[in-house]
Design a protein around this motif. Structure first.
Motif, short mmCIF file in Angstrom:
data_model
loop_
_atom_site.label_atom_id
_atom_site.label_comp_id
_atom_site.label_asym_id
_atom_site.label_seq_id
_atom_site.Cartn_x
_atom_site.Cartn_y
_atom_site.Cartn_z
N LEU A 332 0.82 -1.21 0.00
CA LEU A 332 0.00 0.00 0.00
C LEU A 332 0.86 1.26 0.00
O LEU A 332 0.55 2.23 -0.70
CB LEU A 332 -0.92 0.00 1.23
N PHE A 333 1.93 1.23 0.77
CA PHE A 333 2.82 2.39 0.82
C PHE A 333 3.43 2.66 -0.55
O PHE A 333 3.51 3.81 -1.00
CB PHE A 333 3.93 2.16 1.85
N ALA A 334 3.86 1.61 -1.23
CA ALA A 334 4.46 1.76 -2.56
C ALA A 334 3.46 2.31 -3.56
O ALA A 334 3.80 3.14 -4.41
CB ALA A 334 5.02 0.42 -3.04
N LEU A 335 2.21 1.85 -3.49
CA LEU A 335 1.19 2.38 -4.39
C LEU A 335 1.00 3.87 -4.17
O LEU A 335 0.83 4.65 -5.11
CB LEU A 335 -0.13 1.63 -4.17
N GLY A 336 1.06 4.29 -2.90
CA GLY A 336 1.01 5.72 -2.61
C GLY A 336 2.20 6.46 -3.18
O GLY A 336 2.06 7.59 -3.67
N GLU A 337 3.38 5.84 -3.16
CA GLU A 337 4.57 6.47 -3.72
C GLU A 337 4.42 6.74 -5.22
O GLU A 337 4.90 7.76 -5.72
CB GLU A 337 5.79 5.59 -3.49
N THR A 338 3.75 5.83 -5.92
CA THR A 338 3.56 6.04 -7.37
C THR A 338 2.68 7.25 -7.65
O THR A 338 2.70 7.79 -8.77
CB THR A 338 2.93 4.80 -8.03
N LEU A 339 1.90 7.68 -6.67
CA LEU A 339 1.08 8.87 -6.81
C LEU A 339 1.84 10.13 -6.38
O LEU A 339 1.64 11.21 -6.95
CB LEU A 339 -0.19 8.74 -5.97
N LEU A 340 2.71 9.98 -5.39
CA LEU A 340 3.44 11.13 -4.85
C LEU A 340 4.53 11.61 -5.80
O LEU A 340 4.64 12.82 -6.07
CB LEU A 340 4.05 10.75 -3.50
N GLN A 341 5.34 10.70 -6.29
CA GLN A 341 6.55 11.09 -7.01
C GLN A 341 6.30 11.83 -8.33
O GLN A 341 7.08 12.71 -8.69
CB GLN A 341 7.42 9.86 -7.26
N PRO A 342 5.23 11.53 -9.08
CA PRO A 342 4.99 12.33 -10.30
C PRO A 342 4.41 13.71 -10.00
O PRO A 342 4.53 14.62 -10.84
CB PRO A 342 3.98 11.48 -11.09
N THR A 343 3.74 13.88 -8.85
CA THR A 343 2.95 15.09 -8.63
C THR A 343 3.73 16.24 -8.00
O THR A 343 3.71 17.36 -8.52
CB THR A 343 1.73 14.77 -7.75
N ILE A 344 4.43 15.99 -6.90
CA ILE A 344 5.15 17.07 -6.23
C ILE A 344 6.20 17.71 -7.13
O ILE A 344 6.25 18.94 -7.25
CB ILE A 344 5.78 16.57 -4.91
N PRO A 345 7.07 16.93 -7.79
CA PRO A 345 8.04 17.57 -8.70
C PRO A 345 7.37 18.33 -9.84
O PRO A 345 7.86 19.39 -10.26
CB PRO A 345 8.86 16.39 -9.23
N ALA A 346 6.26 17.78 -10.37
CA ALA A 346 5.58 18.46 -11.47
C ALA A 346 4.97 19.78 -11.01
O ALA A 346 5.05 20.80 -11.72
CB ALA A 346 4.49 17.55 -12.05
N ILE A 347 4.35 19.80 -9.84
CA ILE A 347 3.81 21.05 -9.29
C ILE A 347 4.93 22.06 -9.10
O ILE A 347 4.81 23.23 -9.48
CB ILE A 347 3.08 20.79 -7.96
N THR A 348 6.03 21.61 -8.52
CA THR A 348 7.16 22.51 -8.26
C THR A 348 7.68 23.15 -9.54
O THR A 348 7.87 24.37 -9.60
CB THR A 348 8.30 21.73 -7.58
#
Length: 439
Positions: A332-348
């Motif tokens: 479950l944690f890894a599935l959450g990581e797949t959502l986190l890693q594309p979004t924060i850098p892209a927003i930044t």
């Protein structure tokens, strides 16, 4: 790039949409990180069991990496904007190479500290520089996809390296550890060769606009922007309850409270890698064109459930159910990581002006590093006092606060920055913007 081309239905469409520089960068990621995977899981073992340095001092030496990285991140962001991302990446990868060579032959705490000084420099410089370089050559929705796929390839390289290192390294043979650290150093020749060869004309630097305000590039000015503040807080808290605890709090909790073996913990990390590598592109196709802040809400929900599951394993400590819960946590944690890693850098990077991208990435990197420093400290203190229930409750409460931060951030950023639509821009995603290329 049009929405159709950025949200293609497979890896071929994504690859075809990338400019040549983006393809070069992405095609070498797994090879570069393979060396890191050889040493990352075994560094503490090497320091303590092979070189005979106390475990307490080994922990302090490892923390020194994050401290150095945090100290150099701010200057690195400013120099990235001034000198270019390519130049800074050359410095960073060269420092990593030197640091690994020093560690290969280190026998005293002082020598380990010197090696970690170079490695910490690399960590602090490479984050803002690499993200700025990617953002200078990849635009639109492809940028979000790129960050996600890059993350999957990083995990693939580290995972494979960890398997190879685990099979080869032998605590009774110090030379075997010297070899894997030298191999880690050798892997840095790949990005150095790439930056000096195919990417020698891509500097990742943008000229300052003629109408730019005086002082707009200072970190104080940047941090006065509400969107930057909320994103920085969100990043820090996300790392504190996520990576900061996954790397330190999770193993300690799984051993002391869940009562599982080290083999189960190792397999859990393997599941983490498998989920990220296997599902990252699938997830990217599903989140393309969606509000990035809402994607983060899904991530928060997954992480909350994951930590609750881990907390419940304490009620069945030492049983097969506890082992199953530990494995489910990492899935479950890894599935959450797949959502986190594309979004924060892209927003930044969609938020940052081109000529200040290094500084914006440095602010985000600083928040990340602060979370990785504080997370293990809090986890160690709470679990050492056997406050396991309060530990899990704290993390779940942190996830609840992330919901508030995400929704607040959503009101502070434009639809383009939030991933809903393309910004009008003349350059196609299949070509490198002229500002990123040397004359």
């Amino acid at each position: 790039m049009s929405e159709q081309s950025t949200s293609g239905h497979g890896i071929r469409e994504f690859w075809a949409a990338l400019p040549p520089a983006g393809r070069w960068l992405l095609s070498t990621v797994a090879v570069q990180t393979l060396g890191r995977g050889l040493t990352l899981p075994f560094t503490v073992i090497y320091i303590h069991e092979v070189r005979g340095i106390s475990l307490d001092l080994a922990g302090l030496l490892m923390a020194f990496i994050a401290v150095v990285a945090l100290a150099v991140t701010g200057p690195a962001g400013a120099l990235t904007d001034r000198l270019g991302a390519r130049t800074m990446l050359l410095w960073a990868t060269s420092a990593q190479l030197i640091g690994c060579v020093v560690l290969a032959f280190a026998t005293t705490p002082l020598l380990f500290a010197v090696g970690f000084l170079f490695i910490g420099f690399n960590f602090g410089v490479s984050w803002p520089a690499f993200n700025a370089l990617v953002a200078s050559v990849v635009s639109g929705q492809a940028r979000q996809q790129y960050f996600g796929i890059n993350f999957a390839l990083v995990n693939l390289g580290i995972g494979l390296g960890g398997v190879i290192g685990g099979l080869y390294a032998d605590v009774d043979d110090p030379t075997s550890f010297s070899v894997i650290f030298l191999a880690d150093a050798a892997s840095m020749l790949v990005p150095i060769g790439l930056l000096l060869g195919p990417l020698r004309h891509v500097h990742g630097r943008a000229d300052k606009p003629a109408d730019a305000e005086v002082g707009e590039g200072s970190y104080l000015t940047i941090l006065r922007k509400p969107a930057v503040v909320w994103l920085t807080l969100l990043t820090f808290l996300g790392v504190f309850v996520g990576y900061g605890q996954m790397e330190a709090g999770f193993p300690a909790f799984a051993r002391q409270v869940s009562g599982v073996s080290t083999g189960v913990i190792g397999f859990a990390f393997a599941i983490n890698t498998a989920v990220i590598v296997g599902l990252q592109f699938f997830v990217l196709k599903r989140i393309s064109g969606k509000r990035r802040t809402r994607v983060l809400l899904v991530m928060v929900a997954l992480w909350s459930v994951a930590w609750v599951v881990l907390g419940l394993t304490g009620q069945v400590s030492g049983t097969w159910a506890a082992s199953a819960g530990v494995l489910l946590f990492h899935a479950l944690f890894a599935l959450g990581e797949t959502l986190l890693q594309p979004t924060i850098p892209a927003i930044t990077n969609d938020m940052a002006p081109d000529h200040l991208r290094g500084r914006y990435n440095a602010v985000n990197a600083g928040a990340f590093q602060a979370g990785t420093i504080l997370g293990p400290v809090v986890a160690g203190f709470m679990l050492n006092h056997r406050w396991s229930t309060a530990f899990v409750a704290m993390i779940v409460a942190g996830c609840a606060v992330m919901v508030v931060l995400s929704l607040t951030l959503e009101r502070r950023i434009t639809p383009f920055v939030n991933g809903l639509q393309e910004e009008d821009q003349p350059s196609a995603a299949g070509s490198i913007p002229q500002r990123a290329v040397q004359d």
